[in-house]
Every structure is written in structure tokens, then in C-alpha cells.
Write an enzyme that holds these catalytic residues in place. Structure first.
Site, mmCIF file in Angstrom:
data_model
loop_
_atom_site.group_PDB
_atom_site.id
_atom_site.type_symbol
_atom_site.label_atom_id
_atom_site.label_comp_id
_atom_site.label_asym_id
_atom_site.label_seq_id
_atom_site.Cartn_x
_atom_site.Cartn_y
_atom_site.Cartn_z
ATOM 1 N N TYR A 165 0.830 -1.207 0.000
ATOM 2 C CA TYR A 165 0.000 0.000 0.000
ATOM 3 C C TYR A 165 0.865 1.258 0.000
ATOM 4 C CZ TYR A 165 -3.670 3.180 1.755
ATOM 5 O OH TYR A 165 -4.563 4.213 1.931
ATOM 6 N N LYS A 169 1.018 4.075 -2.907
ATOM 7 C CA LYS A 169 0.582 5.436 -2.605
ATOM 8 C C LYS A 169 1.695 6.461 -2.835
ATOM 9 C CE LYS A 169 -3.746 5.028 -1.497
ATOM 10 N NZ LYS A 169 -4.755 5.544 -2.445
#
Length: 304
Positions: A165, A169
Site C-alpha cells: 500500500y 501510494k
């Protein structure tokens, strides 16, 4: 002030819940025509429910707004193209994209599976690229458009158990800056939001100790609608001076996040050796090193 969103056609991905839903509702309330995109999967990406996006569309229409549903995935070029074509077919143009779709498959790094790594990158980073790329030719032709991408302090600062993640991101930040640089000549803007808001992707937080209870209350006090206000603003003409930025939204706080720039340097005219790096370079620049922190250590005050 003139309504800078009136009749804009905006695609919002992951708009069936949380920040995406709140953003779609906010855009419609300000006169935008919204493509509500959501695959209808779980927070980890399993399953499919086309009705999720349609329910948000019905909510918008019941309030007098204009919207159409899309249940296509963001994770492939073809399906992302279909999302953008939904806007073109229904409304004849596209003025903005808000890349909000996301999933979580957390795991400590040495136990993370390849599937968990790839799935998260496909939806977050791949999805932001594919949908943006599908919209870009239309923006170029009409000499204008906006991108808003949801990043996270998990990538900007760091977090436990989120290598997939966090990598996705932070990659989105670089993607956004590249789009801003490449397309500024066509009056296209691209910005990122790092949101703090209670949503299903946060996952269950422990609430046994007083400190844990306070943290839970603090998270629940930060609403998706507060993020939606900023996302809608960045999609309208009133934000013409904002491009290539990373903004954190934390309750009623709007925070400009730093982007990598040189902060310290040291040189040695004869070049470096293993010994001189250890004895000279590191002691000289160590004061500028960034500590291993997570969001709670960096954002240590209560949200306003």
C-alpha cells in the site's frame, strides 16, 4: 463567487463508500455531472456488486443531481477506458478524474505474498495510471482538465505492515507530479490528497486501553465529507493556482506536505572511502536524517 463545478463532468472511482461516495455527493450538490464508479468489491478486493455504485447514483438523483453508474474495474487499461467512455457516452465530455479506488491487503513485509503485493499495486497505482491515461487525450484536446489522486501518509511517512500500500501510494505522488509537468501546457492540473478520515479501509482499531480509545475517537471524528470538500474544490476552476501539490486533509486542517528536496550535503575533493564515509560523511549529515516514524508520531496533535 461563480460555481466553478457547474456542469463539469467528473469521474470518481471507488465512489460506493466512504470518501469516494462523499466526494460524488459533494460534486453533484455543486452542479457537477458525476460518473460514480465502483466495482463493488470488499475492502480487500474480493467480490463484485454493481448495485453499490447505482445506489449512490440514486441518492444523487433523489437530491436533484445528475449521475451515472460504472461498475468497471480500474485495474486494467480496457476497463479503465470503459469508465472514461461512460462519461463521454452519457455527457459528451470529461472534465475531471478523482482516483480514489483502493483495497488493502496488509501483512508484515517478510510474510507478504506476491498476490497481496500485486493486487494492491494493480488497484492503487495501476488504477490511477489507467484511468488518468484514458482521460488524458480528452483533456489535451479540450485544453483543460483536472486529476485528483488519493495518496496516503503510509507512503509519505510510513506505517507497519503496508509495504504494498505504501509503495503504491508514494508511486501515485510521482505519477501525479509527472502528469502535472507533462500536461501543464494543456491547462491540465494534477494534485494529490492524503486523507485522514474514518473509513472501511482503516480496519478495526484496538480500543482496550485509554490511549487506544482516544485514538479511535480521534479517527472517528475525522469525516469523509471533510476530505470531499477539498477534492471537489481541486476539481473546479477556483483551484486554478494549485498544481503538482500534495495536500493532507485532517479534520478541518489543510496541510501542504513536503516533497523530496536536498536538505544537507557534504563533499570530499579526493572522493570517498569506506572509512571516510563512516568517519566524516555520516557524522556531518546525520542531523538531517529522517527518523523511522509513522503518522501518529508526526501528526501528534488532536485534529481540529
Amino acid at each position: 463567487m461563480k460555481n466553478s463545478l457547474q456542469n463539469k463532468v467528473i469521474v470518481v472511482t471507488g465512489a460506493g463508500n466512504g470518501i469516494g461516495r462523499a466526494t460524488a455527493l459533494r460534486l453533484a450538490a455543486h452542479g457537477a455531472k458525476v460518473v460514480v464508479n465502483d466495482l463493488g468489491s470488499s475492502g480487500s478486493g474480493e467480490g463484485r456488486d454493481a448495485g453499490l455504485a447505482q445506489r449512490v447514483v440514486e441518492e444523487i438523483r433523489s437530491g436533484g443531481g445528475t449521475a451515472i453508474a460504472s461498475a468497471d474495474s480500474v485495474a486494467t487499461a480496457a476497463s479503465a477506458q470503459a469508465i472514461v467512455e461512460t462519461a463521454i457516452s452519457a455527457f459528451g465530455r470529461i472534465d475531471g478524474v478523482i482516483n480514489n479506488a483502493g483495497i488493502l491487503r496488509d501483512g508484515i513485509f517478510h510474510k507478504m505474498s506476491t498476490d497481496a503485493w500485486q493486487a494492491v499495486l494493480d488497484v492503487h497505482l495501476g488504477g490511477a495510471y489507467f484511468v488518468s491515461r484514458a482521460a488524458a487525450p480528452y483533456f489535451r484536446e479540450q485544453q483543460g482538465g483536472t486529476f485528483v489522486h488519493m495518496t496516503s501518509t503510509s507512503g509519505l511517512i510510513g506505517n507497519f505492515g503496508q509495504a504494498n500500500y505504501a509503495a503504491a501510494k508514494l508511486g501515485i505522488v510521482a505519477l501525479s507530479k509527472s502528469i502535472a509537468l507533462d500536461m501543464a501546457r494543456f491547462n491540465v492540473r494534477s494534485n494529490c490528497i492524503a486523507p485522514f478520515a474514518w473509513s472501511r479501509l482503516i480496519g478495526p482499531l484496538p480500543s482496550e486501553t485509554e490511549a487506544e480509545k482516544k485514538r479511535l475517537e480521534r479517527m472517528q471524528a475525522m469525516k469523509p465529507e471533510q476530505v470531499a470538500t477539498v477534492a471537489a474544490f481541486l476539481s473546479g476552476d477556483a483551484s486554478v493556482d494549485v498544481n503538482g501539490q500534495v495536500l493532507a486533509v485532517r479534520g478541518n486542517e489543510l496541510i501542504v506536505m513536503s516533497q523530496p528536496r536536498p536538505v544537507a550535503s557534504v563533499h570530499r575533493s579526493e572522493g570517498w572511502t569506506q572509512e571516510s564515509l563512516a568517519e566524516h560523511a555520516v557524522p556531518a549529515i546525520k542531523r538531517a536524517f529522517i527518523p523511522l516514524e509513522r503518522s501518529p508520531e508526526v501528526f501528534c496533535w488532536d485534529p481540529i
